[in-house]
Design an enzyme around this catalytic site. Structure first.
Site, PDB file in Angstrom:
ATOM      1  N   ALA A   1       6.545  -6.204  -1.310  1.00  0.00           N
ATOM      2  CA  ALA A   1       5.349  -6.929  -1.741  1.00  0.00           C
ATOM      3  C   ALA A   1       5.427  -7.247  -3.224  1.00  0.00           C
ATOM      4  O   ALA A   1       5.935  -6.454  -4.024  1.00  0.00           O
ATOM      5  CB  ALA A   1       4.101  -6.104  -1.450  1.00  0.00           C
TER       6      ALA A   1
ATOM      7  N   CYS B   1      -3.547   0.805   7.020  1.00  0.00           N
ATOM      8  CA  CYS B   1      -3.895   0.294   8.340  1.00  0.00           C
ATOM      9  C   CYS B   1      -4.403   1.409   9.243  1.00  0.00           C
ATOM     10  O   CYS B   1      -5.087   1.154  10.228  1.00  0.00           O
ATOM     11  CB  CYS B   1      -2.690  -0.402   8.970  1.00  0.00           C
ATOM     12  SG  CYS B   1      -1.203   0.613   8.975  1.00  0.00           S
TER      13      CYS B   1
ATOM     14  N   ASN C   1       0.794  -1.229   0.000  1.00  0.00           N
ATOM     15  CA  ASN C   1       0.000   0.000   0.000  1.00  0.00           C
ATOM     16  C   ASN C   1       0.827   1.280   0.000  1.00  0.00           C
ATOM     17  O   ASN C   1       0.357   2.323  -0.450  1.00  0.00           O
ATOM     18  CB  ASN C   1      -1.009   0.003   1.161  1.00  0.00           C
ATOM     19  CG  ASN C   1      -0.363  -0.202   2.512  1.00  0.00           C
ATOM     20  OD1 ASN C   1       0.798  -0.589   2.616  1.00  0.00           O
ATOM     21  ND2 ASN C   1      -1.122   0.039   3.565  1.00  0.00           N
TER      22      ASN C   1
ATOM     23  N   GLU D   1       4.252  -3.923  12.695  1.00  0.00           N
ATOM     24  CA  GLU D   1       3.199  -2.921  12.476  1.00  0.00           C
ATOM     25  C   GLU D   1       2.093  -3.649  11.729  1.00  0.00           C
ATOM     26  O   GLU D   1       2.213  -3.889  10.522  1.00  0.00           O
ATOM     27  CB  GLU D   1       3.758  -1.726  11.692  1.00  0.00           C
ATOM     28  CG  GLU D   1       2.879  -0.495  11.802  1.00  0.00           C
ATOM     29  CD  GLU D   1       1.797  -0.475  10.744  1.00  0.00           C
ATOM     30  OE1 GLU D   1       0.640  -0.835  11.102  1.00  0.00           O
ATOM     31  OE2 GLU D   1       2.072  -0.137   9.595  1.00  0.00           O
TER      32      GLU D   1
ATOM     33  N   GLU E   1       7.792   2.707  14.885  1.00  0.00           N
ATOM     34  CA  GLU E   1       8.555   3.200  13.736  1.00  0.00           C
ATOM     35  C   GLU E   1       8.458   4.717  13.723  1.00  0.00           C
ATOM     36  O   GLU E   1       7.410   5.292  14.008  1.00  0.00           O
ATOM     37  CB  GLU E   1       8.012   2.617  12.431  1.00  0.00           C
ATOM     38  CG  GLU E   1       8.203   1.116  12.341  1.00  0.00           C
ATOM     39  CD  GLU E   1       7.799   0.545  10.987  1.00  0.00           C
ATOM     40  OE1 GLU E   1       8.563  -0.260  10.444  1.00  0.00           O
ATOM     41  OE2 GLU E   1       6.707   0.898  10.498  1.00  0.00           O
TER      42      GLU E   1
ATOM     43  N   LYS F   1      12.284  -7.463   1.624  1.00  0.00           N
ATOM     44  CA  LYS F   1      11.372  -8.253   0.805  1.00  0.00           C
ATOM     45  C   LYS F   1      10.139  -7.384   0.528  1.00  0.00           C
ATOM     46  O   LYS F   1       9.238  -7.279   1.364  1.00  0.00           O
ATOM     47  CB  LYS F   1      10.986  -9.547   1.537  1.00  0.00           C
ATOM     48  CG  LYS F   1       9.796 -10.292   0.952  1.00  0.00           C
ATOM     49  CD  LYS F   1       9.943 -10.655  -0.504  1.00  0.00           C
ATOM     50  CE  LYS F   1       8.657 -11.232  -1.075  1.00  0.00           C
ATOM     51  NZ  LYS F   1       7.573 -10.250  -1.269  1.00  0.00           N
TER      52      LYS F   1
END
Length: 478
Positions: free
Chosen positions: A177, A285, A152, A251, A459, A175
């Protein structure tokens, strides 16, 4: 950004996957293939681990100011190329140009913030009151960090992890998405130009995410795992991290409530609600998921909010004047549609939207549901799309209970002109973050993170760098 990078990035070099497997990245607005990207396998993960391990000692041993200057240069270079990054974000993610520009600027800001924090890993020297010993406390880089990022925010979720890790002195393996690997790959030449040494940052796109990450988390050289994504996947990673007792930063999912009290400024509440709901099409989120509006202002709020949603233009995010692009893929669009159908079947009133357009691309229109029942699926789960589920309330204690009635605890939003009430309600909400008369809480200078099933660690802020450091205590006499 004409030179599109589509291979793995290991030890400062571009290479095909060890088994030659590749996968397609689609443009969600057209469903056409943007690029074929190399898919990393276990051997590639081992190569990245070797590279990161080799780069660790030199980088950790550098003066904090040297690390800071590299991060500052990365900020300057990225800021000069925001248009390029925004275009790439839109191409692979779908978000509208203005939204993509906002993400690109936000992503760059993490390099600037952590260039300033790199020199502030403050320690402590004090005198033990009982033993008389000197207590010396310092923070040291933890080691190799495996970073797993979502689709996202293709740029910002990467820089939010890379920047603090480098500031702390740690090498990383990312890594990204599978839906959106191109933006992170495009960042690597910029980091090279900024002075990031070979092997310090490695990028492994892959269709075998589970096996690849699990393998890396069981390598004894890895000391940190930082993940942004769904709570179910986060639980699996925590299980894997436990085998090596890794330091986890998680998260995870959210189910954000928006509480609008009867004394709220309605225009401020609508502005904040639009930002909290429609930033990144609701694919966040932190997106507003449940709207609790006091019955005295419910109709006025819903009317104005619906008018604002109706005024949004849906289309290809690359086109001028488009406010709402497509969702990232067909599964996300279909899940959003199912939430709306379920809510209406259970008695919710559809004020606007609610129909999948008969066109190419993964589009779903801005949608407002009113008087959504408590048993609707969209109230219990993340919608992750441009749908607002509005409910009403009369009692303050009751709405706090309803807002807290979820396994998630990432962010909540409160709107009231009474600051005493607002702060009192914020303290009673079981969330790691609260926006008080604001629809945006994300800030590189603030500790971003949740409680309960929404995650561990923070974060951003000073705390973000400490997630990649270990505290060492030395007891000394002199």
């Amino acid at each position: 950004m004409t030179d599109l990078k589509t291979d793995l990035y290991i030890n400062g070099e571009w290479r095909d996957g060890s088994e030659g497997v590749r996968f397609d990245v689609l443009d969600p607005a057209t469903e056409e293939v943007l690029a074929s990207v190399a898919s990393a396998e276990i051997a590639d993960a081992d190569a990245a681990l070797d590279a990161a391990d080799a780069a660790f000692a030199d980088w950790a041993g550098r003066k904090p100011r040297e690390r800071a200057e590299v991060l500052r240069k990365a900020f300057e270079l990225m800021t000069a190329r925001l248009e390029d990054f925004a275009r790439l974000i839109t191409l692979e993610n779908g978000k509208a140009r203005a939204d993509a520009m906002g993400e690109a600027a936000y992503a760059a800001e993490f390099f600037r913030w952590f260039s300033e924090e790199a020199v502030r890993a403050d320690g402590l020297i004090t005198h033990a009151p009982a033993s008389g010993a000197r207590i010396i406390v310092q923070h040291k880089p933890a080691g190799i960090a495996v970073l797993v990022t979502p689709w996202n925010y293709p740029a910002a979720m990467g820089t939010r992890k890379i920047a603090p890790a480098l500031a702390a002195g740690c090498p990383v393996i990312i890594k990204p998405a599978s839906e959106t690997p191109l933006t992170m790959l495009a960042l690597m030449p910029l980091l090279e130009e900024a002075g990031v040494p070979k092997g310090l940052v490695n990028v492994l796109p892959s269709r075998r995410t589970g096996a690849l990450v699990d393998h890396m988390l069981h390598d004894p050289r890895v000391r940190v795992v930082s993940f942004t994504g769904s709570t179910p996947v986060g639980r699996k990673l925590l299980h894997a991290a436990a085998d090596q007792v890794l330091k986890p930063a998680m998260e995870l999912g959210g189910n954000a409530p928006v509480i609008v009290f009867e004394d709220a400024d309605i225009d401020t509440a609508v502005d904040g609600a639009m930002l909290a709901k429609m930033r990144n099409l609701g694919e966040a989120c932190t997106a507003a998921n449940r709207f609790y509006v006091h019955t005295r202002v419910a109709e006025a709020f819903t009317r104005k909010f619906t008018e604002r949603m109706a005024a949004l233009t849906v289309g290809n995010g690359l086109e001028d004047g488009v406010d709402v692009g497509p969702l990232v893929n067909a599964d996300t669009r279909d899940k959003v549609a199912a939430f709306v159908e379920d809510a209406i079947a259970k008695g919710a009133e559809l004020r606007i939207g609610g129909t999948v357009p008969d066109t190419k691309g993964f589009f779903y229109p801005p949608t407002v549901l009113f008087n959504v029942p408590d048993d609707a699926d969209c109230v219990r789960d993340e919608i992750f799309g441009p749908v607002a589920a509005i409910q009403t309330f009369d009692d303050e204690a009751d709405v706090i209970r309803r807002a807290n009635d979820t396994e998630y605890g990432l962010v909540a939003y409160v709107f009231t002109e009474n600051m005493k009430r607002g702060l009192n309600v914020c303290e009673k909400l079981e969330y790691g973050m609260v926006g008080l008369n604001r629809g945006l809480v994300s800030d590189p200078a603030a500790p971003f993170g949740g409680v309960k099933q929404s995650g561990l660690g923070r974060e951003g802020g000073h705390e973000g760098m400490l997630e990649f450091m270990e505290t060492q205590y030395i007891s000394a006499s002199w």
